[in-house]
Design an enzyme around this catalytic site. Sequence first.
Site, PDB file in Angstrom:
ATOM      1  N   SER A   1       0.807  -1.230   0.000  1.00 34.05           N
ATOM      2  CA  SER A   1       0.000   0.000   0.000  1.00 34.05           C
ATOM      3  C   SER A   1       0.829   1.264   0.000  1.00 34.05           C
ATOM      4  CB  SER A   1      -0.862   0.075   1.266  1.00 34.05           C
ATOM      5  OG  SER A   1      -1.896  -0.831   1.204  1.00 34.05           O
TER       6      SER A   1
ATOM      7  N   HIS B   1      -3.232   0.868  -5.086  1.00 36.18           N
ATOM      8  CA  HIS B   1      -2.564  -0.299  -5.657  1.00 36.18           C
ATOM      9  C   HIS B   1      -2.768  -0.287  -7.160  1.00 36.18           C
ATOM     10  CE1 HIS B   1      -1.955  -2.774  -1.909  1.00 36.18           C
ATOM     11  NE2 HIS B   1      -2.660  -1.745  -1.496  1.00 36.18           N
TER      12      HIS B   1
ATOM     13  N   HIS C   1      -5.852  -8.717  -1.897  1.00 37.70           N
ATOM     14  CA  HIS C   1      -5.962  -9.052  -0.483  1.00 37.70           C
ATOM     15  C   HIS C   1      -7.087 -10.060  -0.243  1.00 37.70           C
ATOM     16  CE1 HIS C   1      -4.043  -5.087  -0.572  1.00 37.70           C
ATOM     17  NE2 HIS C   1      -3.455  -5.425   0.545  1.00 37.70           N
TER      18      HIS C   1
ATOM     19  N   TYR D   1      -9.181  -9.838   2.119  1.00 37.93           N
ATOM     20  CA  TYR D   1     -10.414  -9.126   2.494  1.00 37.93           C
ATOM     21  C   TYR D   1     -11.202  -8.624   1.293  1.00 37.93           C
ATOM     22  CZ  TYR D   1      -7.557  -4.880   1.907  1.00 37.93           C
ATOM     23  OH  TYR D   1      -6.728  -3.920   1.403  1.00 37.93           O
ATOM     24  N   GLU D   2     -10.588  -8.650   0.106  1.00 36.05           N
ATOM     25  CA  GLU D   2     -11.328  -8.242  -1.094  1.00 36.05           C
ATOM     26  C   GLU D   2     -12.270  -9.355  -1.554  1.00 36.05           C
ATOM     27  OE1 GLU D   2      -8.837  -6.045  -4.144  1.00 36.05           O
ATOM     28  OE2 GLU D   2      -7.291  -6.669  -2.743  1.00 36.05           O
TER      29      GLU D   2
ATOM     30  N   ALA E   1       2.311  -1.915   4.365  1.00 38.40           N
ATOM     31  CA  ALA E   1       2.042  -0.868   5.351  1.00 38.40           C
ATOM     32  C   ALA E   1       1.396  -1.569   6.540  1.00 38.40           C
ATOM     33  CB  ALA E   1       1.106   0.176   4.773  1.00 38.40           C
TER      34      ALA E   1
ATOM     35  N   MET F   1      -2.817  -6.579   7.136  1.00 44.55           N
ATOM     36  CA  MET F   1      -3.841  -7.432   6.513  1.00 44.55           C
ATOM     37  C   MET F   1      -3.310  -8.167   5.284  1.00 44.55           C
ATOM     38  SD  MET F   1      -6.877  -4.584   6.515  1.00 44.55           S
ATOM     39  CE  MET F   1      -7.068  -3.424   7.891  1.00 44.55           C
ATOM     40  N   SER F   2      -1.997  -8.362   5.215  1.00 48.62           N
ATOM     41  CA  SER F   2      -1.446  -8.978   3.992  1.00 48.62           C
ATOM     42  C   SER F   2      -0.202  -9.791   4.326  1.00 48.62           C
ATOM     43  CB  SER F   2      -1.087  -7.875   2.995  1.00 48.62           C
ATOM     44  OG  SER F   2       0.007  -7.104   3.471  1.00 48.62           O
TER      45      SER F   2
ATOM     46  N   ASN G   1       1.026   4.110  10.713  1.00 44.52           N
ATOM     47  CA  ASN G   1       0.252   4.725  11.801  1.00 44.52           C
ATOM     48  C   ASN G   1       0.474   3.923  13.073  1.00 44.52           C
ATOM     49  OD1 ASN G   1      -1.555   2.801   9.974  1.00 44.52           O
ATOM     50  ND2 ASN G   1      -2.250   2.601  12.102  1.00 44.52           N
TER      51      ASN G   1
ATOM     52  N   HIS H   1      -7.879   4.909   5.728  1.00 41.78           N
ATOM     53  CA  HIS H   1      -6.987   4.471   4.652  1.00 41.78           C
ATOM     54  C   HIS H   1      -6.218   5.674   4.098  1.00 41.78           C
ATOM     55  CE1 HIS H   1      -5.424   2.040   1.430  1.00 41.78           C
ATOM     56  NE2 HIS H   1      -5.924   2.844   0.525  1.00 41.78           N
TER      57      HIS H   1
HETATM   58  N1  HPA Z   1      -4.037  -2.120  11.051  1.00 46.71           N
HETATM   59  C1  HPA Z   1      -4.093  -3.054  10.076  1.00 46.71           C
HETATM   60  N2  HPA Z   1      -3.585  -2.876   8.871  1.00 46.71           N
HETATM   61  C2  HPA Z   1      -2.955  -1.713   8.626  1.00 46.71           C
HETATM   62  C3  HPA Z   1      -2.857  -0.702   9.594  1.00 46.71           C
HETATM   63  C4  HPA Z   1      -3.423  -0.913  10.872  1.00 46.71           C
HETATM   64  O1  HPA Z   1      -3.373  -0.066  11.792  1.00 46.71           O
HETATM   65  N3  HPA Z   1      -2.181   0.333   9.022  1.00 46.71           N
HETATM   66  C5  HPA Z   1      -1.868  -0.069   7.752  1.00 46.71           C
HETATM   67  N4  HPA Z   1      -2.344  -1.292   7.506  1.00 46.71           N
END
Ligand code: HPA
Length: 282
Positions: free
Chosen positions: A32, A63, A87, A89-90, A117, A215-216, A239, A251
């Site tokens: 990401s 992406h 992903h 989740y998609e 990320a 998440m990846s 973050n 996001h």
């Molecule tokens: N949580 C999960 N996935 C993420 C985060 C997060 O805080 N930041 C970037 N991808």
Amino acid sequence: MIDRLNEAVEFIRKKAAASCFKIPELAVTLGSGLGSFAESSHKLLEIPYCDIPNFPCSTVAGHKGRLILASDERSKKTFWIMQGRVHYYEGYSMADVVFPIRVLILLGIRKYIVTNAAGGVNPNFDAGDFMIVRDHINMMGDNPLIGKNLDKFGPRFPDMSTAYSRKMGMLIQKSAMEQSIPVKEGVYLALSGPTFETPAEVRMVAGLGADAVGMSTVPEVIAAKHAGIEVAGISFISNKAAGMSGGPLTHEEVSENAAKIEEKFGKLMERFITLVLEGRDG
Ligand code: HPA
């Protein structure tokens, strides 16, 4: 499955044949917001994922979704860049999520660098940090190797005791030190998403030993290790994880913070890739 993979392999091989194709030993996945490294790379060939037979096409904002054959000007070697990934989740199956890495494995790679990320769970991590992935925890509730084992790739019960190469980890460290870029090191924990975590979930994953959450990555690393590929991972801490810094997570925040470090990330990756392709020892 193997037939579907081979169709994609043949398609890519034909396209690549035109550009003095020497089989690249390395592939890199850009996560990401980290795709700008691909823009500045020396590209020999670009193929949108959607053009490749059976390839899942990326849908998430940030992406781009293309496979690049790139040349490293210093080592004079080629490598693959996957700009963007699909992903779980998609709604893609685990088999789809690992389809691209399996295609590159069949094309002959031996080493794989995966980037993402992630949210910082370790209280010492700040937005903007980089983390060398030392190990991972799979809490996605699924595994790409469930089902009939693909013996062509590897054994039924693959060892995961050294999922992330120490040697490649040291080369990330070396690349970062040379350029005075601070890097952290830690454990990446993957959840399915697409929700960001609740603060209670963040406390839970911290208790489980995670330093970052995302998440990846974990499915691709499992598929690569299954096939005996040497793997390195770099997380960009976009973050602090939910509940650790106050504000709600978006996001957009992830993408904005990625944009701020793209130049630094590009420099780190460029040097790291050269060291890997030169076969340095860390
Ligand atoms: N949580 C999960 N996935 C993420 C985060 C997060 O805080 N930041 C970037 N991808």
